[in-house]
Design an enzyme around this catalytic site. Structure first.
Site, PDB file in Angstrom:
ATOM      1  N   HIS A 143       0.813  -1.233   0.000  1.00 56.44           N
ATOM      2  CA  HIS A 143       0.000   0.000   0.000  1.00 56.44           C
ATOM      3  C   HIS A 143       0.842   1.277   0.000  1.00 56.44           C
ATOM      4  O   HIS A 143       0.284   2.376  -0.031  1.00 56.44           O
ATOM      5  CB  HIS A 143      -0.942   0.006   1.209  1.00 56.44           C
ATOM      6  CG  HIS A 143      -1.991  -1.055   1.152  1.00 56.44           C
ATOM      7  ND1 HIS A 143      -2.884  -1.157   0.105  1.00 56.44           N
ATOM      8  CD2 HIS A 143      -2.305  -2.084   1.988  1.00 56.44           C
ATOM      9  CE1 HIS A 143      -3.692  -2.189   0.304  1.00 56.44           C
ATOM     10  NE2 HIS A 143      -3.358  -2.779   1.438  1.00 56.44           N
ATOM     11  N   ASP A 185      -2.802 -10.487  -2.958  1.00 54.78           N
ATOM     12  CA  ASP A 185      -3.397 -10.039  -1.694  1.00 54.78           C
ATOM     13  C   ASP A 185      -4.858  -9.665  -1.959  1.00 54.78           C
ATOM     14  O   ASP A 185      -5.228  -9.283  -3.062  1.00 54.78           O
ATOM     15  CB  ASP A 185      -2.611  -8.819  -1.184  1.00 54.78           C
ATOM     16  CG  ASP A 185      -3.055  -8.342   0.193  1.00 54.78           C
ATOM     17  OD1 ASP A 185      -2.387  -8.690   1.181  1.00 54.78           O
ATOM     18  OD2 ASP A 185      -4.072  -7.609   0.282  1.00 54.78           O
ATOM     19  N   HIS A 236      -6.432  -7.148  -1.058  1.00 56.19           N
ATOM     20  CA  HIS A 236      -6.615  -5.717  -1.296  1.00 56.19           C
ATOM     21  C   HIS A 236      -5.783  -5.263  -2.491  1.00 56.19           C
ATOM     22  O   HIS A 236      -4.725  -5.840  -2.761  1.00 56.19           O
ATOM     23  CB  HIS A 236      -6.190  -4.907  -0.057  1.00 56.19           C
ATOM     24  CG  HIS A 236      -6.898  -5.309   1.190  1.00 56.19           C
ATOM     25  ND1 HIS A 236      -6.350  -6.178   2.103  1.00 56.19           N
ATOM     26  CD2 HIS A 236      -8.126  -4.970   1.661  1.00 56.19           C
ATOM     27  CE1 HIS A 236      -7.205  -6.359   3.106  1.00 56.19           C
ATOM     28  NE2 HIS A 236      -8.294  -5.648   2.861  1.00 56.19           N
ATOM     29  N   ASP A 259      -4.873 -12.895   2.641  1.00 52.17           N
ATOM     30  CA  ASP A 259      -6.119 -12.409   3.255  1.00 52.17           C
ATOM     31  C   ASP A 259      -7.335 -12.576   2.360  1.00 52.17           C
ATOM     32  O   ASP A 259      -8.449 -12.244   2.766  1.00 52.17           O
ATOM     33  CB  ASP A 259      -5.972 -10.954   3.730  1.00 52.17           C
ATOM     34  CG  ASP A 259      -5.287 -10.047   2.741  1.00 52.17           C
ATOM     35  OD1 ASP A 259      -4.997 -10.490   1.608  1.00 52.17           O
ATOM     36  OD2 ASP A 259      -5.049  -8.873   3.081  1.00 52.17           O
ATOM     37  N   TYR A 306      -4.472 -12.320   7.975  1.00 50.76           N
ATOM     38  CA  TYR A 306      -4.656 -11.928   9.378  1.00 50.76           C
ATOM     39  C   TYR A 306      -5.308 -12.991  10.247  1.00 50.76           C
ATOM     40  O   TYR A 306      -5.520 -12.764  11.432  1.00 50.76           O
ATOM     41  CB  TYR A 306      -5.461 -10.614   9.420  1.00 50.76           C
ATOM     42  CG  TYR A 306      -4.786  -9.565   8.564  1.00 50.76           C
ATOM     43  CD1 TYR A 306      -3.639  -8.929   9.023  1.00 50.76           C
ATOM     44  CD2 TYR A 306      -5.218  -9.296   7.267  1.00 50.76           C
ATOM     45  CE1 TYR A 306      -2.963  -8.019   8.222  1.00 50.76           C
ATOM     46  CE2 TYR A 306      -4.552  -8.387   6.456  1.00 50.76           C
ATOM     47  CZ  TYR A 306      -3.429  -7.755   6.937  1.00 50.76           C
ATOM     48  OH  TYR A 306      -2.760  -6.875   6.143  1.00 50.76           O
TER      49      TYR A 306
HETATM   50  C1  SP5 Z   1      -1.363  -5.364   3.721  1.00 44.95           C
HETATM   51  C2  SP5 Z   1      -2.823  -5.351   3.894  1.00 44.95           C
HETATM   52  O1  SP5 Z   1      -3.481  -6.369   3.731  1.00 44.95           O
HETATM   53  N1  SP5 Z   1      -3.357  -4.215   4.294  1.00 44.95           N
HETATM   54  C3  SP5 Z   1      -4.767  -4.147   4.401  1.00 44.95           C
HETATM   55  C4  SP5 Z   1      -5.177  -2.985   5.154  1.00 44.95           C
HETATM   56  C5  SP5 Z   1      -6.647  -2.834   5.054  1.00 44.95           C
HETATM   57  N2  SP5 Z   1      -7.159  -2.465   6.295  1.00 44.95           N
HETATM   58  C6  SP5 Z   1      -8.510  -2.056   6.200  1.00 44.95           C
HETATM   59  C7  SP5 Z   1      -9.038  -1.986   7.562  1.00 44.95           C
HETATM   60  C8  SP5 Z   1     -10.510  -1.841   7.558  1.00 44.95           C
HETATM   61  C9  SP5 Z   1     -11.067  -1.959   8.927  1.00 44.95           C
HETATM   62  N3  SP5 Z   1     -10.569  -3.063   9.689  1.00 44.95           N
HETATM   63  C10 SP5 Z   1     -11.047  -3.063  11.031  1.00 44.95           C
HETATM   64  C11 SP5 Z   1      -9.996  -3.557  11.953  1.00 44.95           C
HETATM   65  C12 SP5 Z   1     -10.247  -3.121  13.325  1.00 44.95           C
HETATM   66  N4  SP5 Z   1      -9.051  -3.209  14.124  1.00 44.95           N
HETATM   67 ZN    ZN Z   2      -4.520  -7.161   2.164  1.00 48.58          ZN
END
Ligand code: SP5
Ligand code: ZN
Length: 386
Positions: free
Chosen positions: A194, A230, A232, A320, A359
């Protein structure tokens, strides 16, 4: 390395052949402890935790993979990817924040456990600066929003050490491929895809995969392809190479247009710019996408990499997209990840796999193992591994 067909491996978690792809590791990658993520205005539990690296390493070791310590590299390739201001902020921002008394200043409003983490609060969005030159704010609290684009990606005392170590992990994996390994896996943490040229976010600080691709270019690969699996969109990697014709970026990911991070990039009409026109491919996928549709998208990207004529491949290996992952709505299984690795391996190109997201701690290790097992088998079929 023996060939292993899908039929020979009774299940992903009980392979009949050891994993021979070297795993590059640095204990310094454990030193980043995000402690939490400020999300929707409140501190929420962290997701990108040090335990991630432990479970991945343990599983790959039990699969027989050799573990190699990262070797320290200079900054030349890092400087080709990232802005000096961003690097300076990441390296010194935590200490400057403390010296400015900012942790002490907010302590009276924090909960019982004060959290010493750098969190930006003003962002120079396109609408705010409206074309004015982007200034370097005088106050360190103002500077944070110049370089950080979200509130979830916190900087603590060990963040720079870990992020810089993750770059060394990626560069060491490139070295291994350069010295004759068909593939190498970089157990990078924190992840990186990112991060743009000058902005960090999405639990990422330095773009390990972009640095790996740049290093492959510098070490003689004329054309490098990045395959980002990934869940995302890797908006940072996309934009690092958006104007370049020598590095292809292809990604399949949950559709940002359906409301998913990173929200502002990852759409199908982003295909590159200028010299880079036609060397970027985004395949956004709907929520709930299962193995077969996900693998059809992997195939489209692998085909595009073949047409591009890459000499080497970087895989942004996020797991993920898996069905149990708490951070994405895609529904990919272990078999899906193994098949994806196999298809990428069948390109028969030198391959550097770089860890990104993933995760769900109970399955994180086996998902990475599945993908690398597939990669090994695909490379074996094509003679990439002998
Ligand atoms: C590297 C990677 O996979 N980064 C992804 C980051 C995306 N995060 C988005 C988070 C959206 C809300 N998540 C709630 C978590 C609460 N702790
Ligand atoms: Zn990701």
């Amino acid at each position: 390395m023996p060939y292993m067909s899908d039929a020979m491996g009774p299940s992903t978690t009980t392979p009949t052949h050891p994993l021979a792809i070297p795993v590059v590791w640095s204990a310094d990658c454990l030193r980043h402890e995000p402690k939490g993520e400020v999300w929707l205005g409140v501190m929420t539990p962290g997701t990108e935790l040090p335990e991630r690296a432990h479970v991945i390493r343990a599983e790959l070791e039990s699969a027989g993979a050799p573990v190699v310590d990262a070797r320290r590299h200079g900054d030349q390739t890092l400087h080709a990817v990232h802005d000096r201001g961003l690097l300076d902020f990441l390296e010194h921002g935590y200490r400057q924040w403390a010296e400015a008394g900012l942790f002490a200043a907010v302590a009276q409003w924090s909960g019982p456990e004060p959290v010493d983490r750098v969190v930006p609060y003003v962002f120079p969005t396109a609408g705010m600066v409206d074309g004015l030159p982007l200034r370097e704010p005088a106050g360190i609290h103002g500077r944070a929003g110049r370089y950080g684009y979200d509130t979830m990606t916190l900087i603590g005392p060990g963040t720079w050490l870990a992020a810089r170590a993750a770059v060394d992990v990626a560069l060491t994996a490139v070295d291994l491929v350069g010295s004759g390994h068909a593939a190498a896996y970089a157990l990078c943490r924190p992840p990186g895809h990112h991060v743009t040229h000058d902005a960090y976010g999405g639990s990422c600080y330095l773009n390990n995969a972009a640095v790996a691709a740049q290093a492959l270019r510098e070490s003689g690969s004329g054309r490098v392809a990045i395959v980002d699996i990934d869940a995302h969109h890797g908006n940072g990697t996309q934009m690092v190479f958006y104007d370049r014709s020598d590095v292809f970026y292809g990604s399949l990911h949950v559709d940002p247009g359906a409301g998913w991070f990173p929200h502002y990039a990852g759409y199908a009409d982003e295909s590159g710019r200028g010299e880079g026109a036609g060397t970027n491919l985004n395949l956004p996928l709907p929520e709930g996408t299962p193995d077969d549709d996900w693998l059809a998208a992997v195939d489209r990207i692998v085909d595009a990499v073949g047409r591009f004529g890459a000499d080497a491949v970087v895989v942004s290996l996020g797991v993920d997209a898996a069905v149990d992952d708490p951070e994405s709505p895609l529904r990919v299984t272990h078999d899906g990840y193994r098949a994806a690795g196999d298809r990428i391996g069948r390109l028969g190109l030198p391959t550097v796999a770089v860890q990104e997201g993933g995760y769900h701690l109970p399955t994180l290790g086996t998902l990475v193992r599945s993908c690398l097992t597939g990669l090994q088998s695909g490379l074996t079929v094509t003679g990439g591994i002998s």
